[in-house]
Structures are given as structure tokens and as C-alpha cells.
Design a protein around this motif. Structure first.
Motif, PDB file in Angstrom:
ATOM      1  N   VAL A   1      18.083   6.943  -4.760  1.00 32.83           N
ATOM      2  CA  VAL A   1      16.639   7.045  -4.977  1.00 32.83           C
ATOM      3  C   VAL A   1      16.266   6.327  -6.268  1.00 32.83           C
ATOM      4  CG1 VAL A   1      16.399   9.235  -3.733  1.00 32.83           C
ATOM      5  CG2 VAL A   1      16.922   9.261  -6.182  1.00 32.83           C
ATOM      6  N   PRO A   2      14.989   6.024  -6.457  1.00 31.12           N
ATOM      7  CA  PRO A   2      14.574   5.463  -7.729  1.00 31.12           C
ATOM      8  C   PRO A   2      15.016   6.384  -8.869  1.00 31.12           C
ATOM      9  CG  PRO A   2      12.782   5.310  -6.166  1.00 31.12           C
ATOM     10  CD  PRO A   2      13.860   6.130  -5.510  1.00 31.12           C
TER      11      PRO A   2
ATOM     12  N   ARG B   1      15.620   0.677   6.287  1.00 29.82           N
ATOM     13  CA  ARG B   1      15.394   0.576   7.732  1.00 29.82           C
ATOM     14  C   ARG B   1      15.406  -0.864   8.220  1.00 29.82           C
ATOM     15  NH1 ARG B   1      15.898   5.520  10.482  1.00 29.82           N
ATOM     16  NH2 ARG B   1      16.018   6.904   8.710  1.00 29.82           N
TER      17      ARG B   1
ATOM     18  N   ALA C   1      19.493   8.881   2.586  1.00 32.57           N
ATOM     19  CA  ALA C   1      18.388   8.718   1.619  1.00 32.57           C
ATOM     20  C   ALA C   1      18.818   9.135   0.224  1.00 32.57           C
ATOM     21  CB  ALA C   1      17.190   9.542   2.085  1.00 32.57           C
TER      22      ALA C   1
ATOM     23  N   ALA D   1      14.245   4.054   0.925  1.00 28.43           N
ATOM     24  CA  ALA D   1      14.479   4.544   2.286  1.00 28.43           C
ATOM     25  C   ALA D   1      13.742   3.697   3.325  1.00 28.43           C
ATOM     26  CB  ALA D   1      14.041   5.991   2.385  1.00 28.43           C
ATOM     27  N   LEU D   2      12.572   3.206   2.957  1.00 32.43           N
ATOM     28  CA  LEU D   2      11.803   2.365   3.866  1.00 32.43           C
ATOM     29  C   LEU D   2      12.507   1.024   4.079  1.00 32.43           C
ATOM     30  CD1 LEU D   2       9.174   1.923   5.437  1.00 32.43           C
ATOM     31  CD2 LEU D   2       8.006   1.523   3.296  1.00 32.43           C
TER      32      LEU D   2
ATOM     33  N   HIS E   1       8.051   4.982  -4.575  1.00 36.84           N
ATOM     34  CA  HIS E   1       9.177   5.901  -4.415  1.00 36.84           C
ATOM     35  C   HIS E   1       9.713   5.935  -2.984  1.00 36.84           C
ATOM     36  CE1 HIS E   1       8.344   7.615  -8.410  1.00 36.84           C
ATOM     37  NE2 HIS E   1       9.617   7.903  -8.355  1.00 36.84           N
ATOM     38  N   GLU E   2       8.922   5.496  -2.019  1.00 36.75           N
ATOM     39  CA  GLU E   2       9.384   5.461  -0.627  1.00 36.75           C
ATOM     40  C   GLU E   2      10.214   4.218  -0.331  1.00 36.75           C
ATOM     41  OE1 GLU E   2       6.118   5.583   2.117  1.00 36.75           O
ATOM     42  OE2 GLU E   2       5.474   7.576   1.482  1.00 36.75           O
TER      43      GLU E   2
ATOM     44  N   GLY F   1       0.795  -1.231   0.000  1.00 37.94           N
ATOM     45  CA  GLY F   1       0.000   0.000   0.000  1.00 37.94           C
ATOM     46  C   GLY F   1       0.823   1.275   0.000  1.00 37.94           C
ATOM     47  N   ARG F   2       2.162   1.135   0.124  1.00 36.85           N
ATOM     48  CA  ARG F   2       2.998   2.338   0.133  1.00 36.85           C
ATOM     49  C   ARG F   2       3.400   2.722  -1.287  1.00 36.85           C
ATOM     50  NH1 ARG F   2       1.649   4.979   3.885  1.00 36.85           N
ATOM     51  NH2 ARG F   2       3.279   6.388   3.198  1.00 36.85           N
ATOM     52  N   PRO F   3       3.591   4.033  -1.548  1.00 36.93           N
ATOM     53  CA  PRO F   3       4.086   4.465  -2.863  1.00 36.93           C
ATOM     54  C   PRO F   3       5.493   3.910  -3.099  1.00 36.93           C
ATOM     55  CG  PRO F   3       3.234   6.347  -1.598  1.00 36.93           C
ATOM     56  CD  PRO F   3       3.306   5.177  -0.661  1.00 36.93           C
TER      57      PRO F   3
END
Lengths: 470, 240
Positions: free
Chosen positions: A169-170, A60, A166, A56-57, A52-53, A48-50
Motif C-alpha cells: 500500500v502507499p 489489475r 492488496a 490495487a487498481l 490511495h486506490e 479522478g480516483r483517490p
């Protein structure tokens, strides 16, 4: 009456694990298991997350090698966008990835393993740590600290902070490299190469004292899997190659994006860590190893001079014992520093064009790269709006699960006798695990707290002896 | 001619005219009053309660943004009671949604986050509600993550007061309240949205963001709002 020995927690590894050793009526080792006792659930809660996150997600997952997850995740997102990222962006990602591998290897070798090598497997456990080491061989401890620092500082210079930057990135990286930072990193490389060479010399000197351990240190034939680029040792991009214990190519040119065609994951009830295996050979015969030892077995050569020379020495002997992970790790560190220097000296490395932008163009994206512990795979699916609908991760430590379990059993059979546990016996069993440098919190994607433990269990299930630390 | 009042804020003699709120006068005099739902240029609504101040002679605490100045008022913007209430409000905002700063697009640029730091919110004393909320990524350019929404209604007000589109609205009551587009349909299906992006820029958190932004990358730009507010005033006064 059969018995059970439990080592809980296993010390000097990343994350929490437990070893159970089963004894028969004669007090001999019957079986041994390595349990990863934590559960995390990243694959589920990213739904359910975009997309692009995701880098970084996913970073973790781990504070030791967040960069590895950044890289694999960003590569998967590049696939979702269906873009070819700028070449310089790729080079910059490689620099950060290698800085990460170098610092992680320094942590594994100097902080976690070297105390056993310097102070002996039977040394006083209270001294068998970095501080005990610093008293006996301060120069070695200093080199370890400074090598780890170098890797971390390169990451910080590139990404703004040491842990969880971060910057990757994509589509590439978020900021180009500045001349000042490039020059600063370049001054850090020569001393790092010298420190790594000193560590290699020291390792070759002391390794002769560990003949007995080497013989039983997960010393058996398995397949090896790793990434190669035109036969060269590679960490960021390339095809996967699988070779057998004698170096025969079992599979070559495997598209990493189609990993699920040749790798399947088995689940054992005693561990939260899945057991991947090579599909054509089935479970558990499809046992393979990844990481430094495997990468040095699949590659034909290194494309940096010092690492290549050392690689040739490494390959002169048949090295199937997992003890040689340590040696392989040092050679990889040498390569990482050499290669960072080569990349940073490229004329266009300061290019401002470091990011590609695109909407999601593909429903599925797989990102594969080599992490310190082996091949790391991130596999995502998204919906029309770019929200994650499914995620699957195969973490380097997972690939080694079968081999770690067999390694623990082999070591226990040769060193654990009777029901009276001696610390040195158990330390050897733990040291097998340490050789793989597993990252358990990563590999299970950790819920709760579970430090490492060894249990001796009798045939009737009674726990005869137990050592708990942590 | 507007009437001018003199009053005391935090023991300082200050003055303001009848069209100014306590917040306006406090800010003119560099007195810090925390706000979250308020943004210069939008109608004040006194919803977030962070700007509560003590007014001598009034038993209740009053929101500075909607309380107009009067002659002889004595106001205190800081006190142990106010500090405690403000902290509690921010803590409640954190527990009500799913605010995971470390993986948020506005990490480092978020008003809720910086206010929490400024007010010394280092622990959350209440249980988290962990609501299950979804992301609406149906719009071509923007996305709305309701997990990070604090119901300040800045988006609702800017859409109505400046763009005139009235795409955004509030549905439900109390803790069930949520921001909806049109008649609670996916944002991408909205017939009224002009894709102007003003809502995204005024949003204090990472609830509204530009698609394609990675963690920490969503910096909001609100420079347009004071400009539009000035132009609107000029127009109303017949000087435009």
C-alpha cells in the motif's frame, strides 16, 4: 508480386499479438512487424480516483505480475506523500517483488520456452507444450511447476492471496510479517535454489544445439537499460544505468524519477504498443533493451554468491543475442531465491513498524522498479484533494518494442523463404518474441480479444498465406 | 402498557408489541429478512424495498421495516416472488452506479456486496448505466465517492437524527437523485459538517470512506449507534 505472411495469434506469450511478414517480388522477406492489437485505457480511467486506490487498481492491469504494478504504483504514491517508508516495509516489498519475478520467470522459461528447447523448434506443435514436455522430461516439467508454485506461495503467504494481493500500500505494507510465515517461506527456499540450479545445468547442456537460432535471435547491438544499486544488480531501488552492446557506460546514475528527461515514446500506426527510445540518440536509433538480458549487462556484480558466480560465467562471453534472455532469466531466479533468504533472516524483519502515514504532499509522484520483463514506470499527478489528474505508464514490454520488431525481421529474413510457410519457420519467429517474454496486455494498458497471427503479404498487398491460432 | 399482538411469520407463532415493526419481530425470532437502507437506531424509511414481505389479505408487498405488527397477521418472508424481486433490486443497484468491488476500499466489508452473495446474485441481467460520477475528496478527513452510493440515505438520517448537523440532503428526483452536502457545495466547504464521521460509519458501501484507506481496508464500525439509540430512548422516557 510481393506478398504478406501473417502469424495470428503469436502463441505461448502473455496477451495477444500478431506478426506480419512482407515479401518482395522474389519471395524474400522485405519487412516484418510485430503488432500489439489490444487497447486498454488504464491511464485514462484512473483519472479522478483517490491516489490511495492506485496500487490495487493498477495491479489489475495484469494477472501474471500484479505485484510488479503494486510495487511501482506504491512507490509513486510514496512520492506523492513525500515519505520515506519504514526500512522493513521496503524489505517486505522486495521479498514479494522477488517472489513475483521468480514465479513469472518460471512461467516464461518452463511453460512457454522450454517446450521449444526440449522438443526442438521444428517439433510437432501439438506436443510442443508443457504436457509434451512432461512426457519427455518429467523431472524438468516438475521443477518448472514447483518453482512457479514456490513464488506464488510466497506471495500468498505475504499478501493473503496469490493474484492481486492488496498488501502493498502507499507508505509501506498493510500487515507485518509473522514468525510462522517467515519460517514457512524459509523452508521453501533451499529446494527452489536446487531446482533452479538443475534448470541452469540443463540449459547449458542443450544451448549448444541452438547455435543457428542464437545468431539470428534478435542478435544485434542495442543499448541496455536497467537498475543498479552501487553497481550491484538491483530490482527494487537504485539508479538507472544505460550501457552499449560492448558494455561501455552511456549514462550512469540516472534518476529514475526523471525518466522523461532521457526517454521519449514514439507511436507507430501498426501497433497499440508505444515505442520508447533513448532521447539523446533519437528515434529509432535510441533503441534499447530492458529485462533480464539488459540487467545482466548493466550490473557490475550480484550481491548473492551463487548468482554472482553464474553472472561471471554469463559475462565471459559477448551475449547480445536475445536468446540469452533465457539464461539471464534463470540467473535472476537464482538471485531472487538467495536474496529472499538473506532478507528474511534479517533480525528486524518481523518489526511491526511497516507503514508510514501521510497526506498528499507532492503533486507528482513517479515510481520505478524492475519487473520480470524490465523497468516499470508509473507516473502520477494529483490535485489538491489527492485525486489523480494524469497518469503515464511505461511498461517493461514497451521498452523492448523496437528490439522485438527488429528481432522479428532478422529472424524472418533468415528462416522464412518463399511463399510456402512451414510451421518451424514461423515458430522461430514467434520464439524471438517469446525470448523477450512480452506481456502485451500489460504493455498496452486489452480491449477486445485478439489471439497471435502470422501473415505473408505480397508486394501488391495481397495476403499470400496466413496462419491463425488461438 | 403497550399492547401485545400474536401473529404468524413463516408459519411460526410469534408475538410483538404495538411499537414493533414486522422486521423487529422477525429479527427477534431469528428470521432473516434482507435490508439495506435500514440500520438499527435510525428511523425506518422503507426506501430500498429489500425487506418486502407478503402479508396475507394484502395484495401489495409491504416493507417489513415500516409495517407495524397487528393482531392475527400472517406473514411470509420468503417466496419465489420475493426472492426474484430482491435479486432484481440488488441487480438494479449494481447497474445504476459504478460498483467495482475488486478495487473498492470496502471490498470484503460491504453490505451491498455481501447481500448480493447471500441472495445469489451471480449475473446482472440488465444493462449497466455506467454513469459519469465524481469523487468529492474536498473534506480533510473523509471522501465521498458517488459512484458507489445506493441512495439509502443512512448518512442523511444519522447526520440529522444524532449529530443534528443536517449537512447531508437529497437533491433531484428518481434516477437523477443524489446526495449533497449543504446547498450542493463541496463537502470540504460545508459550514455545518462537524467532521464527526458518523455518516462514514453507517454507509453500507464504499461511498463514504476515510481518506488514506487502500483497497479492502475500509471496515465500518457502527457499535456507537445502538448505544446512542438506547441513550436517546432513556432520555425521551425521562429516566436519564
Amino acid at each position: 508480386m510481393s506478398q504478406r505472411i501473417v502469424i495470428d495469434p503469436v502463441t505461448r506469450i502473455e496477451g495477444h499479438g500478431k506478426i506480419t511478414i512482407y515479401l518482395n517480388e522474389m519471395g524474400e522477406v522485405e519487412d516484418a512487424q510485430f503488432h500489439v492489437t489490444q487497447f486498454r485505457g488504464f491511464e485514462k480511467f484512473v483519472e479522478g480516483r483517490p491516489f490511495h486506490e492506485m496500487p490495487a487498481l493498477m495491479a489489475r492491469i495484469c494477472g501474471i505480475c500484479p505485484v510488479s504494478h503494486l510495487v511501482a504504483s506504491a512507490k509513486a504514491c510514496d512520492e506523492l506523500m513525500a515519505v520515506t517508508i519504514p526500512r522493513v516495509a521496503k524489505d517486505l516489498r522486495r521479498v514479494m517483488n522477488m517472489a513475483q519475478i521468480a514465479q513469472s520467470h518460471a512461467l516464461s522459461f518452463f511453460y512457454l520456452t522450454a517446450p521449444d528447447l526440449l522438443l526442438g523448434m521444428d517439433g510437432d506443435p501439438a506436443q510442443r507444450n508443457l504436457f509434451g514436455m512432461a512426457q519427455v522430461n518429467p523431472a524438468l516439467a516438475r521443477d518448472g511447476v514447483s518453482l512457479r508454485q514456490t513464488g506464488q506461495q510466497i506471495i500468498e503467504l505475504l499478501g493473503g492471496k496469490r493474484i492481486h494481493p492488496a498488501w502493498i500500500v502507499p507508505g509501506g505494507v498493510s500487515e507485518p510479517l509473522t514468525e510462522e510465515k517467515r519460517d514457512k517461506i524459509l523452508t521453501m527456499i533451499p529446494p527452489a535454489i536446487e531446482a533452479t540450479e538443475r534448470a541452469l545445468d540443463w540449459f547449458k547442456e542443450i544451448v549448444v544445439h541452438f547455435e543457428r537460432e542464437i545468431n539470428f535471435f534478435a542478435n544485434f547491438a542495442t543499448l541496455y537499460m536497467g537498475t543498479v544499486m552501487d553497481g550491484n544488480f538491483a530490482l527494487y531501488d537504485g539508479d538507472l544505468r544505460i550501457v552499449d552492446a560492448d558494455g561501455n557506460r552511456i549514462a550512469d546514475g540516472l534518476d529514475p524519477l526523471k525518466y522523461d528527461e532521457y526517454i521519449a515514446e514514439a507511436v507507430e500506426p501498426h501497433s497499440f504498443l508505444k515505442s520508447p527510445y533513448y532521447k539523446p540518440l533519437g528515434y529509432p536509433d535510441g533503441i534499447y533493451r530492458v529485462g533480464p538480458l539488459a540487467r545482466l549487462h548493466v550490473a557490475d556484480r550480484f550481491d548473492t554468491p551463487k548468482a554472482d558466480a553464474e553472472f561471471r560465467v554469463f559475462r565471459k562471453e559477448h551475449r547480445q543475442s536475445s536468446f540469452h534472455y533465457h539464461y539471464a532469466r534463470l540467473i535472476e531466479m537464482l538471485y531472487c531465491f538467495e536474496k529472499i533468504e538473506i532478507i528474511l533472516n534479517k533480525p528486524d524483519i518481523l518489526s511491526k513498524h511497516v507503514r508510514a502515514f501521510a497526506e498528499p504532499n507532492s503533486y507528482r509522484g513517479v515510481g520505478v522498479s524492475e519487473a520480470p520483463r524490465g523497468t516499470l514506470m508509473h507516473d502520477y499527478e494529483i490535485d489538491d484533494n489527492g485525486l489523480i489528474t494524469r497518469a503515464n505508464l511505461i511498461i517493461a514490454t514497451g521498452h523492448n518494442n523496437l528490439a522485438m520488431n527488429r528481432g522479428v525481421l532478422q529472424m524472418a529474413r533468415h528462416f522464412v523463404k518463399g511463399t510456402q510457410i512451414q510451421e518451424g519457420m514461423l515458430n522461430r519467429v514467434e520464439a524471438v518474441i517469446r525470448a523477450f517474454d512480452p506481456c502485451l496486455s500489460c504493455s498496452t494498458h486489452a480491449y477486445g480479444q485478439m489471439p497471435l497471427a502470422v501473415q505473408v503479404v505480397a508486394a501488391d498487398g495481397a495476403v499470400v498465406d496466413q496462419v491463425v491460432r488461438g | 402498557m403497550r399492547r401485545v399482538f400474536t401473529l404468524k411469520i413463516d408459519d411460526r407463532d410469534v408475538s410483538g408489541n404495538e411499537e414493533q415493526s414486522v422486521l423487529d419481530v422477525a429479527r427477534e425470532n431469528n428470521i432473516f429478512v434482507p435490508t439495506l437502507c435500514h440500520v438499527d437506531g435510525l428511523t425506518a424509511i422503507g426506501a430500498c424495498r429489500l425487506c418486502l414481505v407478503e402479508v396475507q389479505g394484502v395484495a401489495k408487498l409491504l416493507p417489513a421495516c415500516t409495517t407495524m405488527v397487528r393482531e392475527g397477521m400472517v406473514i411470509h418472508t420468503t417466496s419465489p416472488r420475493l426472492a426474484e424481486y430482491r435479486k432484481m433490486i440488488v441487480e438494479m443497484l449494481f447497474t445504476e452506479g459504478n460498483h467495482i468491488c475488486s478495487v473498492c476500499v470496502t471490498n470484503g466489508h460491504c453490505e451491498l456486496q455481501s447481500l448480493a452473495v447471500k441472495l445469489g446474485v451471480d449475473h446482472i441481467r440488465l444493462p449497466y448505466l455506467n454513469p459519469i460520477r465524481e469523487v468529492d475528496a474536498s473534506h480533510e478527513r473523509y471522501a465521498f465517492d458517488f459512484n458507489r452510493c445506493i441512495l439509502c440515505t443512512r448518512c442523511v438520517r444519522v447526520c440529522e437524527e444524532y449529530e443534528g448537523a443536517q449537512t447531508w440532503g437529497v437533491m433531484g428526483r428518481g434516477i437523477e437523485s443524489e446526495i449533497i452536502s449543504d446547498l450542493d457545495q463541496p463537502w470540504g466547504d460545508s459550514k455545518t459538517c462537524t467532521s464527526c464521521g458518523k455518516c462514514v460509519q453507517v454507509c453500507p458501501t464504499g461511498a463514504l470512506f476515510l481518506k488514506g484507506k487502500s483497497v479492502t481496508e475500509m471496515v465500518k464500525h457502527r457499535e456507537f449507534l445502538p448505544y446512542l439509540a438506547t441513550m436517546r430512548k432513556v432520555g425521551k422516557n425521562g429516566h436519564g
